[in-house]
Write a protein that holds these residues in place. Structure first.
Motif, PDB file in Angstrom:
ATOM      1  N   ILE A 140       0.806  -1.225   0.000  1.00 19.01           N
ATOM      2  CA  ILE A 140       0.000   0.000   0.000  1.00 19.01           C
ATOM      3  C   ILE A 140       0.836   1.271   0.000  1.00 19.01           C
ATOM      4  N   GLY A 141       2.133   1.215   0.353  1.00 18.34           N
ATOM      5  CA  GLY A 141       2.965   2.399   0.257  1.00 18.34           C
ATOM      6  C   GLY A 141       3.527   2.858   1.586  1.00 18.34           C
ATOM      7  N   PHE A 157       3.761   6.334   4.135  1.00 19.94           N
ATOM      8  CA  PHE A 157       2.829   7.433   4.356  1.00 19.94           C
ATOM      9  C   PHE A 157       3.332   8.441   5.384  1.00 19.94           C
ATOM     10  N   ASP A 169       5.623  10.031  -3.084  1.00 20.91           N
ATOM     11  CA  ASP A 169       5.461   9.954  -4.544  1.00 20.91           C
ATOM     12  C   ASP A 169       4.009  10.050  -4.983  1.00 20.91           C
ATOM     13  N   ARG A 227       1.215   9.146  -3.490  1.00 26.60           N
ATOM     14  CA  ARG A 227       0.362   7.989  -3.185  1.00 26.60           C
ATOM     15  C   ARG A 227      -0.785   8.367  -2.254  1.00 26.60           C
ATOM     16  N   SER A 271      -3.811   5.952  -0.613  1.00 30.94           N
ATOM     17  CA  SER A 271      -4.374   4.610  -0.483  1.00 30.94           C
ATOM     18  C   SER A 271      -5.592   4.682   0.434  1.00 30.94           C
ATOM     19  N   TRP A 288      -7.817  -2.278  -0.135  1.00 32.63           N
ATOM     20  CA  TRP A 288      -7.290  -0.944  -0.403  1.00 32.63           C
ATOM     21  C   TRP A 288      -7.419  -0.599  -1.882  1.00 32.63           C
ATOM     22  N   ILE A 334      -5.666   1.962  -4.446  1.00 29.40           N
ATOM     23  CA  ILE A 334      -4.384   2.681  -4.434  1.00 29.40           C
ATOM     24  C   ILE A 334      -4.300   3.564  -5.669  1.00 29.40           C
ATOM     25  N   GLN A 335      -4.025   4.858  -5.438  1.00 30.10           N
ATOM     26  CA  GLN A 335      -3.881   5.824  -6.512  1.00 30.10           C
ATOM     27  C   GLN A 335      -2.540   6.546  -6.372  1.00 30.10           C
ATOM     28  N   THR A 336      -1.940   6.876  -7.516  1.00 26.60           N
ATOM     29  CA  THR A 336      -0.719   7.666  -7.522  1.00 26.60           C
ATOM     30  C   THR A 336      -0.950   8.879  -8.415  1.00 26.60           C
ATOM     31  N   ASP A 378       5.347  14.379  -2.803  1.00 27.33           N
ATOM     32  CA  ASP A 378       4.772  13.735  -1.633  1.00 27.33           C
ATOM     33  C   ASP A 378       3.567  14.482  -1.068  1.00 27.33           C
ATOM     34  N   ARG A 389       0.005  18.752  -0.089  1.00 26.86           N
ATOM     35  CA  ARG A 389       1.123  18.144  -0.797  1.00 26.86           C
ATOM     36  C   ARG A 389       2.247  19.151  -1.008  1.00 26.86           C
TER      37      ARG A 389
END
Length: 298
Positions: free
Chosen positions: A33-34, A36, A52, A54, A56, A65, A67-69, A75, A90
């Protein structure tokens, strides 16, 4: 990844009291999931934002989950759920809003500086960031810049009558959220990363062994008599009469207003770092790099 179900705290650490038992569960659902910086949520979903671009979002019913980027500046640094929706901030001045943690709308912040922290005071959102940047909005859509000088704002707290913006080697305070100034007796210079209002005093914590400092009015600061921590403090939250702080290599401590700091999480594997602690959906949630866990609220 260690899947954690039960922690029994049986020893003393650096003179701080240990607890009898704390129940934790890993929320990753075997998904990658990344990593955070921020976490928020409701009983329906949990939203974590971080490295990056992310975001989630966990469906709390199914445990799955989404998950989007997001492209652009790297960040996401913080997220909050308040006033019926989510706001994520961000680097590069980006602000996104969502009602469900899945569909995110880009808002115009009016700045390009990195944004690090967000607070809801009951009437307005307050965002802090690079070069003392402080923004305000009543709805999360229309933003006004009220400060553009001072320390890099990493954390915000509000007592009901006083705001504290804690940042890189300095603090700013305000009585109205619009006009900001330096405190009369500031704490020693550290990179401050965390802040909270306990109901009777402000706490702040930071990097490089800052420990915990406190103030009843935001103007006069002193080191807490029991706050001599050597690890990096990344986040604080107060719920009821209990304050929680998290950071560094999976450190989580709690303290009631009239009690001692209690360590709540003793698993240390050297590769995971907690960056945010929040209360959501009747759970205390901690999130960070390469790790995700929650604690059932008592």
């Amino acid at each position: 990844m260690v899947i954690l179900t039960v922690i029994v705290l049986v020893s003393l650490l650096s003179g701080f009291q240990s607890n009898a038992a704390s129940t934790w569960a890993n929320l990753n659902n075997n998904q990658s999931i990344g990593s955070f910086f921020g976490v928020a949520g409701t009983s329906r979903e949990t939203v974590a934002v971080g490295i990056d671009g992310r975001i989630s979002t966990k469906n709390n019913l199914t445990g799955i989950w989404s998950i989007q980027t997001f492209t652009g500046n790297p960040d996401f640094r913080d997220v909050i759920y308040a006033n019926g929706g989510y706001i994520a901030v961000r680097e590069g001045g980006e602000i996104r809003t969502s009602v469900d943690g899945l569909t995110w709308n880009l808002q115009t912040s009016g700045v390009t500086t990195d944004l690090r922290s967000i607070l809801w005071d009951g009437s307005n959102f307050v965002v802090g960031g690079q070069n003392g940047t402080i923004l305000r909005s009543s709805n999360g859509t229309n933003w006004q810049q009220v400060s553009n000088s001072g320390p890099f704002i990493n954390a915000l707290a509000f007592s009901g009558s006083k705001y504290v913006a804690a940042g890189g080697f300095g603090l700013k305070i305000s009585s109205d959220g619009i006009t900001w100034r330096n405190p009369l007796t500031p704490p020693t210079s550290f990179s401050w990363e965390a802040a909270t209002w306990t109901g009777s005093k402000f706490y702040i914590g930071g990097l490089s062994g800052s420990g915990v400092w406190e103030s009843v009015d935001g103007d006069t600061w002193s080191k807490s008599s029991d706050g001599n921590f050597s690890w990096n403090i990344e986040s604080m939250v107060t719920v009821g009469d209990k304050t929680w702080m998290a950071g560094d290599n999976t450190y989580v401590f709690s303290k009631t207003n009239d009690g001692s700091w209690i360590e709540e999480y003793l698993v240390k594997n050297g590769g995971e770092f907690f960056m945010d602690v929040t209360y959501s959906g009747n759970n205390l949630i901690v999130a960070g790099f390469n790790n995700y866990a929650y604690r059932d609220w008592e």
